[in-house]
Scaffold this motif. Structure first.
Motif, PDB file in Angstrom:
ATOM      1  N   ILE A   1       1.314  72.255  11.310  1.00 42.56           N
ATOM      2  CA  ILE A   1       0.170  72.789  12.057  1.00 42.56           C
ATOM      3  C   ILE A   1       0.621  73.299  13.423  1.00 42.56           C
ATOM      4  O   ILE A   1       0.267  74.407  13.844  1.00 42.56           O
ATOM      5  CB  ILE A   1      -0.914  71.705  12.207  1.00 42.56           C
ATOM      6  CG1 ILE A   1      -1.560  71.407  10.854  1.00 42.56           C
ATOM      7  CG2 ILE A   1      -1.976  72.134  13.225  1.00 42.56           C
ATOM      8  CD1 ILE A   1      -2.413  70.153  10.850  1.00 42.56           C
ATOM      9  N   LYS A   2       1.403  72.504  14.126  1.00 43.39           N
ATOM     10  CA  LYS A   2       1.863  72.902  15.459  1.00 43.39           C
ATOM     11  C   LYS A   2       2.719  74.166  15.392  1.00 43.39           C
ATOM     12  O   LYS A   2       2.638  75.023  16.287  1.00 43.39           O
ATOM     13  CB  LYS A   2       2.651  71.762  16.106  1.00 43.39           C
ATOM     14  CG  LYS A   2       1.780  70.579  16.516  1.00 43.39           C
ATOM     15  CD  LYS A   2       2.623  69.474  17.134  1.00 43.39           C
ATOM     16  CE  LYS A   2       1.752  68.332  17.630  1.00 43.39           C
ATOM     17  NZ  LYS A   2       2.569  67.232  18.224  1.00 43.39           N
ATOM     18  N   ASN A   3       3.532  74.293  14.360  1.00 41.81           N
ATOM     19  CA  ASN A   3       4.385  75.478  14.232  1.00 41.81           C
ATOM     20  C   ASN A   3       3.581  76.756  14.010  1.00 41.81           C
ATOM     21  O   ASN A   3       4.008  77.842  14.390  1.00 41.81           O
ATOM     22  CB  ASN A   3       5.374  75.301  13.077  1.00 41.81           C
ATOM     23  CG  ASN A   3       6.490  74.329  13.410  1.00 41.81           C
ATOM     24  OD1 ASN A   3       6.730  74.028  14.578  1.00 41.81           O
ATOM     25  ND2 ASN A   3       7.165  73.821  12.390  1.00 41.81           N
ATOM     26  N   ARG A   4       2.411  76.637  13.394  1.00 42.01           N
ATOM     27  CA  ARG A   4       1.577  77.805  13.112  1.00 42.01           C
ATOM     28  C   ARG A   4       0.544  78.084  14.202  1.00 42.01           C
ATOM     29  O   ARG A   4       0.000  79.180  14.271  1.00 42.01           O
ATOM     30  CB  ARG A   4       0.868  77.626  11.762  1.00 42.01           C
ATOM     31  CG  ARG A   4       1.793  77.755  10.566  1.00 42.01           C
ATOM     32  CD  ARG A   4       1.129  77.276   9.287  1.00 42.01           C
ATOM     33  NE  ARG A   4       1.927  77.588   8.107  1.00 42.01           N
ATOM     34  CZ  ARG A   4       2.990  76.891   7.712  1.00 42.01           C
ATOM     35  NH1 ARG A   4       3.349  75.821   8.420  1.00 42.01           N
ATOM     36  NH2 ARG A   4       3.672  77.247   6.639  1.00 42.01           N
ATOM     37  N   ALA A   5       0.279  77.097  15.023  1.00 43.37           N
ATOM     38  CA  ALA A   5      -0.762  77.235  16.040  1.00 43.37           C
ATOM     39  C   ALA A   5      -0.282  78.100  17.205  1.00 43.37           C
ATOM     40  O   ALA A   5       0.894  78.079  17.580  1.00 43.37           O
ATOM     41  CB  ALA A   5      -1.176  75.870  16.557  1.00 43.37           C
ATOM     42  N   ILE A   6      -1.208  78.840  17.775  1.00 43.66           N
ATOM     43  CA  ILE A   6      -0.917  79.588  18.993  1.00 43.66           C
ATOM     44  C   ILE A   6      -0.931  78.645  20.188  1.00 43.66           C
ATOM     45  O   ILE A   6      -0.148  78.787  21.126  1.00 43.66           O
ATOM     46  CB  ILE A   6      -1.945  80.721  19.161  1.00 43.66           C
ATOM     47  CG1 ILE A   6      -1.755  81.754  18.042  1.00 43.66           C
ATOM     48  CG2 ILE A   6      -1.837  81.385  20.534  1.00 43.66           C
ATOM     49  CD1 ILE A   6      -2.856  82.770  17.947  1.00 43.66           C
ATOM     50  N   SER A   7      -1.815  77.681  20.147  1.00 42.66           N
ATOM     51  CA  SER A   7      -1.885  76.662  21.196  1.00 42.66           C
ATOM     52  C   SER A   7      -2.599  75.445  20.635  1.00 42.66           C
ATOM     53  O   SER A   7      -3.408  75.567  19.714  1.00 42.66           O
ATOM     54  CB  SER A   7      -2.637  77.199  22.419  1.00 42.66           C
ATOM     55  OG  SER A   7      -2.707  76.224  23.447  1.00 42.66           O
ATOM     56  N   TYR A   8      -2.297  74.279  21.175  1.00 43.46           N
ATOM     57  CA  TYR A   8      -3.015  73.062  20.803  1.00 43.46           C
ATOM     58  C   TYR A   8      -2.974  72.090  21.967  1.00 43.46           C
ATOM     59  O   TYR A   8      -2.063  72.121  22.797  1.00 43.46           O
ATOM     60  CB  TYR A   8      -2.425  72.414  19.541  1.00 43.46           C
ATOM     61  CG  TYR A   8      -0.992  71.958  19.704  1.00 43.46           C
ATOM     62  CD1 TYR A   8      -0.701  70.682  20.182  1.00 43.46           C
ATOM     63  CD2 TYR A   8       0.070  72.806  19.390  1.00 43.46           C
ATOM     64  CE1 TYR A   8       0.614  70.267  20.342  1.00 43.46           C
ATOM     65  CE2 TYR A   8       1.379  72.398  19.546  1.00 43.46           C
ATOM     66  CZ  TYR A   8       1.645  71.128  20.019  1.00 43.46           C
ATOM     67  OH  TYR A   8       2.946  70.732  20.193  1.00 43.46           O
ATOM     68  N   GLN A   9      -3.979  71.258  22.035  1.00 41.89           N
ATOM     69  CA  GLN A   9      -4.025  70.210  23.054  1.00 41.89           C
ATOM     70  C   GLN A   9      -4.733  68.993  22.481  1.00 41.89           C
ATOM     71  O   GLN A   9      -5.650  69.119  21.663  1.00 41.89           O
ATOM     72  CB  GLN A   9      -4.764  70.672  24.305  1.00 41.89           C
ATOM     73  CG  GLN A   9      -3.949  71.566  25.235  1.00 41.89           C
ATOM     74  CD  GLN A   9      -2.798  70.833  25.907  1.00 41.89           C
ATOM     75  OE1 GLN A   9      -2.867  69.619  26.109  1.00 41.89           O
ATOM     76  NE2 GLN A   9      -1.740  71.554  26.250  1.00 41.89           N
ATOM     77  N   ILE A  10      -4.316  67.826  22.944  1.00 42.91           N
ATOM     78  CA  ILE A  10      -4.949  66.561  22.573  1.00 42.91           C
ATOM     79  C   ILE A  10      -5.355  65.851  23.855  1.00 42.91           C
ATOM     80  O   ILE A  10      -4.553  65.718  24.782  1.00 42.91           O
ATOM     81  CB  ILE A  10      -3.999  65.691  21.739  1.00 42.91           C
ATOM     82  CG1 ILE A  10      -3.620  66.414  20.445  1.00 42.91           C
ATOM     83  CG2 ILE A  10      -4.630  64.332  21.438  1.00 42.91           C
ATOM     84  CD1 ILE A  10      -2.498  65.769  19.671  1.00 42.91           C
ATOM     85  N   SER A  11      -6.610  65.436  23.925  1.00 46.90           N
ATOM     86  CA  SER A  11      -7.126  64.736  25.093  1.00 46.90           C
ATOM     87  C   SER A  11      -7.963  63.546  24.629  1.00 46.90           C
ATOM     88  O   SER A  11      -8.215  63.393  23.433  1.00 46.90           O
ATOM     89  CB  SER A  11      -7.965  65.671  25.968  1.00 46.90           C
ATOM     90  OG  SER A  11      -7.173  66.722  26.488  1.00 46.90           O
ATOM     91  N   TYR A  12      -8.405  62.759  25.575  1.00 47.31           N
ATOM     92  CA  TYR A  12      -9.182  61.578  25.191  1.00 47.31           C
ATOM     93  C   TYR A  12     -10.146  61.195  26.305  1.00 47.31           C
ATOM     94  O   TYR A  12     -10.054  61.667  27.439  1.00 47.31           O
ATOM     95  CB  TYR A  12      -8.261  60.399  24.867  1.00 47.31           C
ATOM     96  CG  TYR A  12      -7.446  59.886  26.035  1.00 47.31           C
ATOM     97  CD1 TYR A  12      -7.957  58.896  26.878  1.00 47.31           C
ATOM     98  CD2 TYR A  12      -6.168  60.380  26.300  1.00 47.31           C
ATOM     99  CE1 TYR A  12      -7.219  58.418  27.953  1.00 47.31           C
ATOM    100  CE2 TYR A  12      -5.421  59.921  27.374  1.00 47.31           C
ATOM    101  CZ  TYR A  12      -5.953  58.939  28.190  1.00 47.31           C
ATOM    102  OH  TYR A  12      -5.225  58.477  29.263  1.00 47.31           O
ATOM    103  N   ALA A  13     -11.082  60.334  25.950  1.00 50.75           N
ATOM    104  CA  ALA A  13     -11.920  59.628  26.917  1.00 50.75           C
ATOM    105  C   ALA A  13     -11.657  58.139  26.720  1.00 50.75           C
ATOM    106  O   ALA A  13     -11.653  57.643  25.589  1.00 50.75           O
ATOM    107  CB  ALA A  13     -13.395  59.959  26.719  1.00 50.75           C
TER     108      ALA A  13
END
Length: 202
Positions: A72-84
């Motif tokens: 998924i990361k290799n195909r993605a243009i951008s990604y981010q993971i965040s949390y509360a």
């Protein structure tokens, strides 16, 4: 069978349209943060996600989820993971904390998508990007499913690390959900810093 939900036929007429799938995991847990991922693809890449086996993270084995993260990361243009955090969940309630985590993941993206597809039925407040909510989106939208996989793997790995520090709650196996062993640990040792005090822990 996946369906690509279109907010506007005109909007998607260009093959390079940037869309973000957004999902969260851990809403029902007693322990740990609620984690959200946003992942951006162009329209022509989305079909590849189904081809590589992307689907709702809950329908995949741990090993398969972990292997798909790299693809998924290799195909993605951008990604981010965040949390509360658990403290934010207690202060805001789980719904608002989940929306906050999703907004954080979107606003940290290195590119700005033209549309965010949000799992569920709640729009993200004060988001300046166009958004569409999709109930059951992790089952019907491949880009939301991709986000669910990234969030699930990241959160599970975090909980496993925390399990070494908090060994009384069987976190490695329950990932923070309220299993019998988890509740027995709570009864015997009480809650720790990462438990959600606003949830029914007894």
């Amino acid at each position: 069978m996946y369906q690509i939900n279109l907010m506007s036929a005109q909007l998607f007429s260009h093959s390079q349209i940037l869309m973000a799938g957004v999902d969260e995991v851990g809403r029902g847990c007693l322990f740990g943060p609620v984690v959200a991922a946003a992942v951006v693809f162009n329209f022509t890449t989305i079909a590849q996600l189904q081809d590589i086996g992307v689907k709702d993270s809950k329908q995949l084995s741990v090993k398969r989820r972990e292997s798909l993260v790299t693809e998924i990361k290799n195909r993605a243009i951008s990604y981010q993971i965040s949390y509360a955090s658990s403290q934010e969940i207690d202060r805001l309630n789980i719904l608002n904390a989940s929306l906050l985590a999703m907004k954080r993941s979107i606003t940290k993206l290195s590119v700005t998508p033209e549309l965010c597809l949000i799992d569920g039925n709640q729009k993200i407040p004060d988001l300046t990007i166009a958004q569409e909510t999709i109930i059951g989106g992790d089952r019907t939208s491949p880009i939301i499913a991709a986000a669910s996989i990234l969030a699930k793997v990241w959160r599970d790995q975090l909980i496993v690390r925390l399990a070494a520090k908090y060994p009384h709650y069987d976190l490695e196996n329950n990932k923070g959900y309220g299993t019998k062993k988890h509740r027995m640990g709570l009864q015997q040792y009480g809650p720790c810093f990462h438990h959600r005090r606003s949830f029914k822990l007894g």
